[in-house]
Scaffold this motif. Structure first.
Motif, PDB file in Angstrom:
ATOM      1  N   LEU A  17       0.933  -0.986   0.148  1.00  0.00           N
ATOM      2  CA  LEU A  17      -0.286   0.094  -0.088  1.00  0.00           C
ATOM      3  C   LEU A  17       0.955   1.176  -0.118  1.00  0.00           C
ATOM      4  O   LEU A  17       1.792   1.222   0.670  1.00  0.00           O
ATOM      5  CB  LEU A  17      -0.877   0.163   1.270  1.00  0.00           C
ATOM      6  CG  LEU A  17      -1.846  -1.143   1.296  1.00  0.00           C
ATOM      7  CD1 LEU A  17      -2.540  -1.079   2.765  1.00  0.00           C
ATOM      8  CD2 LEU A  17      -2.735  -1.269   0.293  1.00  0.00           C
ATOM      9  N   PRO A  18       0.436   2.153  -0.718  1.00  0.00           N
ATOM     10  CA  PRO A  18       1.369   3.418  -0.597  1.00  0.00           C
ATOM     11  C   PRO A  18       1.084   4.043   0.710  1.00  0.00           C
ATOM     12  O   PRO A  18      -0.026   4.331   1.248  1.00  0.00           O
ATOM     13  CB  PRO A  18       0.544   4.162  -1.592  1.00  0.00           C
ATOM     14  CG  PRO A  18      -0.677   3.813  -2.031  1.00  0.00           C
ATOM     15  CD  PRO A  18      -0.603   2.241  -1.552  1.00  0.00           C
ATOM     16  N   SER A  19       2.372   4.615   1.232  1.00  0.00           N
ATOM     17  CA  SER A  19       2.357   4.818   2.953  1.00  0.00           C
ATOM     18  C   SER A  19       1.764   6.041   3.123  1.00  0.00           C
ATOM     19  O   SER A  19       1.233   6.727   4.100  1.00  0.00           O
ATOM     20  CB  SER A  19       3.838   4.849   3.175  1.00  0.00           C
ATOM     21  OG  SER A  19       4.551   5.893   2.523  1.00  0.00           O
ATOM     22  N   SER A  20       1.476   6.790   1.921  1.00  0.00           N
ATOM     23  CA  SER A  20       0.803   8.039   2.037  1.00  0.00           C
ATOM     24  C   SER A  20      -0.784   8.221   1.947  1.00  0.00           C
ATOM     25  O   SER A  20      -1.294   9.071   2.033  1.00  0.00           O
ATOM     26  CB  SER A  20       1.096   9.027   0.772  1.00  0.00           C
ATOM     27  OG  SER A  20       0.992   8.487  -0.524  1.00  0.00           O
ATOM     28  N   ASP A  21      -1.273   6.836   2.011  1.00  0.00           N
ATOM     29  CA  ASP A  21      -2.615   6.558   2.062  1.00  0.00           C
ATOM     30  C   ASP A  21      -3.271   5.760   2.897  1.00  0.00           C
ATOM     31  O   ASP A  21      -4.337   5.344   3.016  1.00  0.00           O
ATOM     32  CB  ASP A  21      -3.030   6.209   0.562  1.00  0.00           C
ATOM     33  CG  ASP A  21      -3.257   7.197  -0.452  1.00  0.00           C
ATOM     34  OD1 ASP A  21      -3.341   8.538  -0.155  1.00  0.00           O
ATOM     35  OD2 ASP A  21      -3.514   6.888  -1.948  1.00  0.00           O
ATOM     36  N   TYR A  22      -2.317   5.445   3.935  1.00  0.00           N
ATOM     37  CA  TYR A  22      -2.974   4.657   5.136  1.00  0.00           C
ATOM     38  C   TYR A  22      -2.351   5.034   6.335  1.00  0.00           C
ATOM     39  O   TYR A  22      -1.316   5.656   6.422  1.00  0.00           O
ATOM     40  CB  TYR A  22      -2.914   3.037   4.749  1.00  0.00           C
ATOM     41  CG  TYR A  22      -1.501   2.412   4.981  1.00  0.00           C
ATOM     42  CD1 TYR A  22      -1.032   2.001   6.280  1.00  0.00           C
ATOM     43  CD2 TYR A  22      -0.449   2.537   4.034  1.00  0.00           C
ATOM     44  CE1 TYR A  22       0.161   1.263   6.164  1.00  0.00           C
ATOM     45  CE2 TYR A  22       0.749   2.103   3.967  1.00  0.00           C
ATOM     46  CZ  TYR A  22       1.072   1.402   5.223  1.00  0.00           C
ATOM     47  OH  TYR A  22       2.356   0.830   5.697  1.00  0.00           O
ATOM     48  N   VAL A  23      -2.988   4.493   7.390  1.00  0.00           N
ATOM     49  CA  VAL A  23      -2.183   4.836   8.807  1.00  0.00           C
ATOM     50  C   VAL A  23      -2.608   3.494   9.569  1.00  0.00           C
ATOM     51  O   VAL A  23      -3.635   3.024   9.482  1.00  0.00           O
ATOM     52  CB  VAL A  23      -2.609   6.047   9.458  1.00  0.00           C
ATOM     53  CG1 VAL A  23      -4.089   6.078   9.694  1.00  0.00           C
ATOM     54  CG2 VAL A  23      -1.833   6.482  10.691  1.00  0.00           C
ATOM     55  N   VAL A  24      -1.706   2.893  10.480  1.00  0.00           N
ATOM     56  CA  VAL A  24      -2.118   2.011  11.336  1.00  0.00           C
ATOM     57  C   VAL A  24      -2.648   2.557  12.537  1.00  0.00           C
ATOM     58  O   VAL A  24      -2.147   3.578  13.069  1.00  0.00           O
ATOM     59  CB  VAL A  24      -0.651   1.030  11.676  1.00  0.00           C
ATOM     60  CG1 VAL A  24      -1.394  -0.166  12.723  1.00  0.00           C
ATOM     61  CG2 VAL A  24      -0.158   0.404  10.381  1.00  0.00           C
ATOM     62  N   ALA A  25      -3.780   2.177  12.819  1.00  0.00           N
ATOM     63  CA  ALA A  25      -4.796   2.568  14.105  1.00  0.00           C
ATOM     64  C   ALA A  25      -4.685   1.649  15.197  1.00  0.00           C
ATOM     65  O   ALA A  25      -3.863   0.707  15.154  1.00  0.00           O
ATOM     66  CB  ALA A  25      -5.924   3.037  13.694  1.00  0.00           C
ATOM     67  N   GLY A  26      -5.818   1.466  15.900  1.00  0.00           N
ATOM     68  CA  GLY A  26      -6.062   0.628  16.686  1.00  0.00           C
ATOM     69  C   GLY A  26      -5.081   0.627  17.902  1.00  0.00           C
ATOM     70  O   GLY A  26      -4.543   1.598  18.435  1.00  0.00           O
ATOM     71  N   SER A  27      -4.481  -0.655  18.261  1.00  0.00           N
ATOM     72  CA  SER A  27      -3.521  -0.922  19.329  1.00  0.00           C
ATOM     73  C   SER A  27      -2.126  -1.254  18.465  1.00  0.00           C
ATOM     74  O   SER A  27      -1.047  -1.159  19.020  1.00  0.00           O
ATOM     75  CB  SER A  27      -3.597  -2.170  20.045  1.00  0.00           C
ATOM     76  OG  SER A  27      -4.847  -2.104  20.681  1.00  0.00           O
ATOM     77  N   GLY A  28      -2.082  -1.108  17.383  1.00  0.00           N
ATOM     78  CA  GLY A  28      -0.863  -1.178  16.381  1.00  0.00           C
ATOM     79  C   GLY A  28       0.230  -0.232  16.772  1.00  0.00           C
ATOM     80  O   GLY A  28       1.258  -0.597  16.746  1.00  0.00           O
ATOM     81  N   PRO A  29      -0.177   1.253  17.280  1.00  0.00           N
ATOM     82  CA  PRO A  29       0.947   1.894  17.603  1.00  0.00           C
ATOM     83  C   PRO A  29       1.476   1.701  18.793  1.00  0.00           C
ATOM     84  O   PRO A  29       2.691   1.977  18.996  1.00  0.00           O
ATOM     85  CB  PRO A  29      -0.020   3.343  17.632  1.00  0.00           C
ATOM     86  CG  PRO A  29      -1.213   3.311  16.653  1.00  0.00           C
ATOM     87  CD  PRO A  29      -1.540   1.871  16.805  1.00  0.00           C
ATOM     88  N   LEU A  30       1.001   1.145  19.791  1.00  0.00           N
ATOM     89  CA  LEU A  30       1.416   0.500  21.003  1.00  0.00           C
ATOM     90  C   LEU A  30       2.420  -0.486  20.852  1.00  0.00           C
ATOM     91  O   LEU A  30       3.544  -0.381  21.395  1.00  0.00           O
ATOM     92  CB  LEU A  30       0.297  -0.127  22.095  1.00  0.00           C
ATOM     93  CG  LEU A  30      -0.425   1.021  22.614  1.00  0.00           C
ATOM     94  CD1 LEU A  30      -1.418   1.628  21.815  1.00  0.00           C
ATOM     95  CD2 LEU A  30      -1.106   0.364  23.955  1.00  0.00           C
ATOM     96  N   LEU A  31       2.225  -1.415  19.731  1.00  0.00           N
ATOM     97  CA  LEU A  31       3.024  -2.169  19.273  1.00  0.00           C
ATOM     98  C   LEU A  31       4.306  -1.674  18.847  1.00  0.00           C
ATOM     99  O   LEU A  31       5.475  -1.956  18.985  1.00  0.00           O
ATOM    100  CB  LEU A  31       2.606  -3.266  18.281  1.00  0.00           C
ATOM    101  CG  LEU A  31       3.392  -4.555  17.657  1.00  0.00           C
ATOM    102  CD1 LEU A  31       3.536  -5.566  18.679  1.00  0.00           C
ATOM    103  CD2 LEU A  31       2.696  -5.003  16.272  1.00  0.00           C
ATOM    104  N   ALA A  32       4.012  -0.493  17.775  1.00  0.00           N
ATOM    105  CA  ALA A  32       5.411  -0.069  17.120  1.00  0.00           C
ATOM    106  C   ALA A  32       6.150   0.621  18.175  1.00  0.00           C
ATOM    107  O   ALA A  32       7.357   0.738  18.212  1.00  0.00           O
ATOM    108  CB  ALA A  32       4.833   1.028  16.152  1.00  0.00           C
ATOM    109  N   HIS A  33       5.599   1.227  19.220  1.00  0.00           N
ATOM    110  CA  HIS A  33       6.192   1.923  20.302  1.00  0.00           C
ATOM    111  C   HIS A  33       6.733   0.965  21.404  1.00  0.00           C
ATOM    112  O   HIS A  33       7.467   1.362  22.552  1.00  0.00           O
ATOM    113  CB  HIS A  33       5.606   2.828  21.202  1.00  0.00           C
ATOM    114  CG  HIS A  33       5.348   4.312  20.261  1.00  0.00           C
ATOM    115  ND1 HIS A  33       6.182   5.222  20.103  1.00  0.00           N
ATOM    116  CD2 HIS A  33       4.281   4.480  19.266  1.00  0.00           C
ATOM    117  CE1 HIS A  33       5.893   6.244  19.363  1.00  0.00           C
ATOM    118  NE2 HIS A  33       4.739   5.824  18.727  1.00  0.00           N
TER     119      HIS A  33
END
Length: 138
Positions: A17-33
């Motif tokens: 997916l083009p990174s300018s057209d999506y964002v990971v939401a939900g609990s995904g950012p907690l995983l990333a951090h």
């Protein structure tokens, strides 16, 4: 943990997916951090070409929230939405405010905290504690 080795992240990246057209939401950012080591799935908000790609791979159906449409991929590992939860920014706002971690766009933790606090579901309460501790609020 190397984020790009997580099975769900590998599946997400395989979609190209083009990174300018999506964002990971939900609990995904907690995983990333590194606040969580595992999540039950990845929630992704998509627009434009990313939404076109996702919706060409499976039927778009109403999500449990009844807000917008979602596409479920990889046996439920990845859920892609055309908008996020009621009361949150629109898809453009969420995507445009993304922070990139290892080249992957994630919702800022402040956004995650806002919607998890507003929802205050049982499954969000542990994440709220983690976010408060991370922010030095506990």
């Amino acid at each position: 943990m190397e984020l790009r080795r997580h099975p769900f992240i590998c599946e997400l990246l395989s979609l190209d997916l083009p990174s300018s057209d999506y964002v990971v939401a939900g609990s995904g950012p907690l995983l990333a951090h590194g606040l969580r080591q595992d999540v039950s799935d990845l929630d992704v908000v998509a627009r434009g070409d990313a939404w076109k790609i996702a919706s060409s791979m499976a039927e778009a159906t109403p999500p449990p929230s009844g807000h917008g449409l979602m596409v479920v991929l990889f046996d439920g590992d990845i859920e892609i939405f055309d908008r996020w939860l009621p009361g949150t920014q629109d898809a453009d706002g969420l995507i445009d405010s993304a922070e990139f971690i290892q080249g992957i766009p994630f919702c800022p933790l402040s956004e995650v905290m806002a919607w998890k606090t507003r929802s205050n579901r049982d499954k969000d309460k542990q994440d709220i504690k983690l976010l408060r501790k991370y922010a030095g609020m506990v």
